[in-house]
Design a protein around this motif. Structure first.
Motif, PDB file in Angstrom:
ATOM      1  N   THR A  83      -3.986   9.575  14.817  1.00  0.00           N
ATOM      2  CA  THR A  83      -2.945   8.488  15.054  1.00  0.00           C
ATOM      3  C   THR A  83      -2.142   8.023  13.955  1.00  0.00           C
ATOM      4  O   THR A  83      -2.649   8.300  12.914  1.00  0.00           O
ATOM      5  CB  THR A  83      -3.603   7.322  15.678  1.00  0.00           C
ATOM      6  N   PHE A  84      -1.108   7.654  14.176  1.00  0.00           N
ATOM      7  CA  PHE A  84      -0.318   6.843  13.250  1.00  0.00           C
ATOM      8  C   PHE A  84       0.237   5.552  13.740  1.00  0.00           C
ATOM      9  O   PHE A  84       0.894   5.608  14.746  1.00  0.00           O
ATOM     10  CB  PHE A  84       0.824   7.925  12.611  1.00  0.00           C
ATOM     11  N   GLN A  85       0.403   4.539  12.946  1.00  0.00           N
ATOM     12  CA  GLN A  85       1.018   3.274  13.396  1.00  0.00           C
ATOM     13  C   GLN A  85       1.923   2.937  12.418  1.00  0.00           C
ATOM     14  O   GLN A  85       1.230   2.555  11.068  1.00  0.00           O
ATOM     15  CB  GLN A  85       0.043   2.284  13.760  1.00  0.00           C
ATOM     16  N   SER A  86       3.056   2.759  12.382  1.00  0.00           N
ATOM     17  CA  SER A  86       4.113   2.440  11.139  1.00  0.00           C
ATOM     18  C   SER A  86       3.914   0.756  10.839  1.00  0.00           C
ATOM     19  O   SER A  86       3.835   0.026  11.963  1.00  0.00           O
ATOM     20  CB  SER A  86       5.426   2.931  11.270  1.00  0.00           C
ATOM     21  N   GLY A  97      15.183   7.716   4.708  1.00  0.00           N
ATOM     22  CA  GLY A  97      14.539   6.648   3.954  1.00  0.00           C
ATOM     23  C   GLY A  97      12.981   7.086   3.976  1.00  0.00           C
ATOM     24  O   GLY A  97      12.591   8.164   3.985  1.00  0.00           O
ATOM     25  N   THR A  98      12.099   6.122   4.164  1.00  0.00           N
ATOM     26  CA  THR A  98      10.924   6.084   4.275  1.00  0.00           C
ATOM     27  C   THR A  98      10.178   5.386   5.575  1.00  0.00           C
ATOM     28  O   THR A  98      10.830   4.214   5.906  1.00  0.00           O
ATOM     29  CB  THR A  98      10.100   5.540   2.975  1.00  0.00           C
ATOM     30  N   ILE A  99       9.064   5.889   5.832  1.00  0.00           N
ATOM     31  CA  ILE A  99       8.284   5.226   6.924  1.00  0.00           C
ATOM     32  C   ILE A  99       6.886   5.242   6.476  1.00  0.00           C
ATOM     33  O   ILE A  99       6.118   6.246   5.799  1.00  0.00           O
ATOM     34  CB  ILE A  99       8.454   6.150   8.081  1.00  0.00           C
ATOM     35  N   THR A 100       6.273   4.132   6.294  1.00  0.00           N
ATOM     36  CA  THR A 100       4.825   3.705   5.920  1.00  0.00           C
ATOM     37  C   THR A 100       4.171   3.386   7.080  1.00  0.00           C
ATOM     38  O   THR A 100       4.452   2.463   7.984  1.00  0.00           O
ATOM     39  CB  THR A 100       4.969   2.598   4.693  1.00  0.00           C
ATOM     40  N   GLY A 101       2.978   3.707   7.077  1.00  0.00           N
ATOM     41  CA  GLY A 101       2.062   3.208   8.258  1.00  0.00           C
ATOM     42  C   GLY A 101       0.631   3.687   7.975  1.00  0.00           C
ATOM     43  O   GLY A 101       0.183   4.318   6.800  1.00  0.00           O
ATOM     44  N   ILE A 102      -0.243   3.458   8.807  1.00  0.00           N
ATOM     45  CA  ILE A 102      -1.765   3.921   8.698  1.00  0.00           C
ATOM     46  C   ILE A 102      -1.743   5.011   9.571  1.00  0.00           C
ATOM     47  O   ILE A 102      -1.465   5.269  10.760  1.00  0.00           O
ATOM     48  CB  ILE A 102      -2.660   2.592   9.390  1.00  0.00           C
ATOM     49  N   GLU A 111      -3.216   4.531   4.483  1.00  0.00           N
ATOM     50  CA  GLU A 111      -1.850   4.015   4.519  1.00  0.00           C
ATOM     51  C   GLU A 111      -1.249   5.552   3.734  1.00  0.00           C
ATOM     52  O   GLU A 111      -1.927   5.848   2.728  1.00  0.00           O
ATOM     53  CB  GLU A 111      -1.590   2.734   3.493  1.00  0.00           C
ATOM     54  N   VAL A 112      -0.066   5.838   4.401  1.00  0.00           N
ATOM     55  CA  VAL A 112       0.609   6.936   3.802  1.00  0.00           C
ATOM     56  C   VAL A 112       2.262   6.462   3.909  1.00  0.00           C
ATOM     57  O   VAL A 112       2.588   5.882   4.607  1.00  0.00           O
ATOM     58  CB  VAL A 112       0.480   8.106   4.844  1.00  0.00           C
ATOM     59  N   THR A 113       2.989   7.141   3.179  1.00  0.00           N
ATOM     60  CA  THR A 113       4.436   7.023   3.338  1.00  0.00           C
ATOM     61  C   THR A 113       5.035   8.543   3.378  1.00  0.00           C
ATOM     62  O   THR A 113       4.893   9.304   2.583  1.00  0.00           O
ATOM     63  CB  THR A 113       4.927   6.291   2.000  1.00  0.00           C
ATOM     64  N   PHE A 114       5.931   8.639   4.402  1.00  0.00           N
ATOM     65  CA  PHE A 114       6.520   9.873   4.467  1.00  0.00           C
ATOM     66  C   PHE A 114       8.138   9.724   4.411  1.00  0.00           C
ATOM     67  O   PHE A 114       8.494   8.628   4.620  1.00  0.00           O
ATOM     68  CB  PHE A 114       6.429  10.471   6.023  1.00  0.00           C
TER      69      PHE A 114
END
Length: 171
Positions: A83-86, A97-102, A111-114
């Motif tokens: 799962t990923f939740q931004s 830009g960027t998207i950060t989430g768990i 937590e990751v940033t793509f």
């Protein structure tokens, strides 16, 4: 807030890992659901939620896929979903830009940033629905999520490149 859902026929969640420090192996998760909750056209309030079925892993080699489903890697009997939740989406003038989430895999959350790029919204000529696409790229370390802890990086790289491309339309 409006809810948008991905079109499975125009969505892809893929990955690339290095095998034996020689060649890249490509794979994907075939069963992926993505929801987007958004009110603002600039996506400043966007919240992305993704669920991929771990058992849907596909590298085009059945024996390898079965090994990846085993307790050596994803342990799909115990951990059925990725799962990923931004938590934040930041887009610049070029809609990049960027998207950060768990991100959660195998019961481990980090937590990751793509990087993310959004298309303009258009009316899909085939179904007359407003449609938008997104491209997300980045890297994760499989060891951070307990995936393949007994598999040396010389056999399967620790670094996993991730690429997701998907279209969404209002639900």
């Amino acid at each position: 807030m409006a809810t948008w859902k991905n079109d499975p026929d125009h969505s892809h969640l893929g990955f690339v890992v290095r095998h034996l420090m020689i060649t890249d192996i490509n794979g994907r998760f075939a069963d992926v659901d993505i929801d987007l909750e958004v009110a603002n056209d600039d996506l400043s309030d966007a919240v992305f939620s993704m669920t991929a079925k771990a058992a849907s892993i596909d590298t085009h080699v059945h024996a390898r896929d079965e090994h990846l489903r085993s307790a050596d890697f994803f342990d799909v009997t115990q951990h059925q979903d990725l799962t990923f939740q931004s938590s934040a989406v930041h887009l610049g003038a070029e809609r990049a830009g960027t998207i950060t989430g768990i991100l959660e895999m195998r019961g481990v959350s980090r937590e990751v940033t793509f990087a993310i790029t959004a298309s303009d919204r258009i009316t899909n000529p085939f179904n007359n629905k407003e449609t938008q696409s997104f491209s997300i790229t980045g890297e994760v370390n499989r060891s951070d999520f307990g995936i393949g802890p007994n598999i040396p990086a010389a056999i399967v790289s620790d670094r996993v490149r991730v690429a997701a491309n998907f279209e969404v339309s209002p639900a």
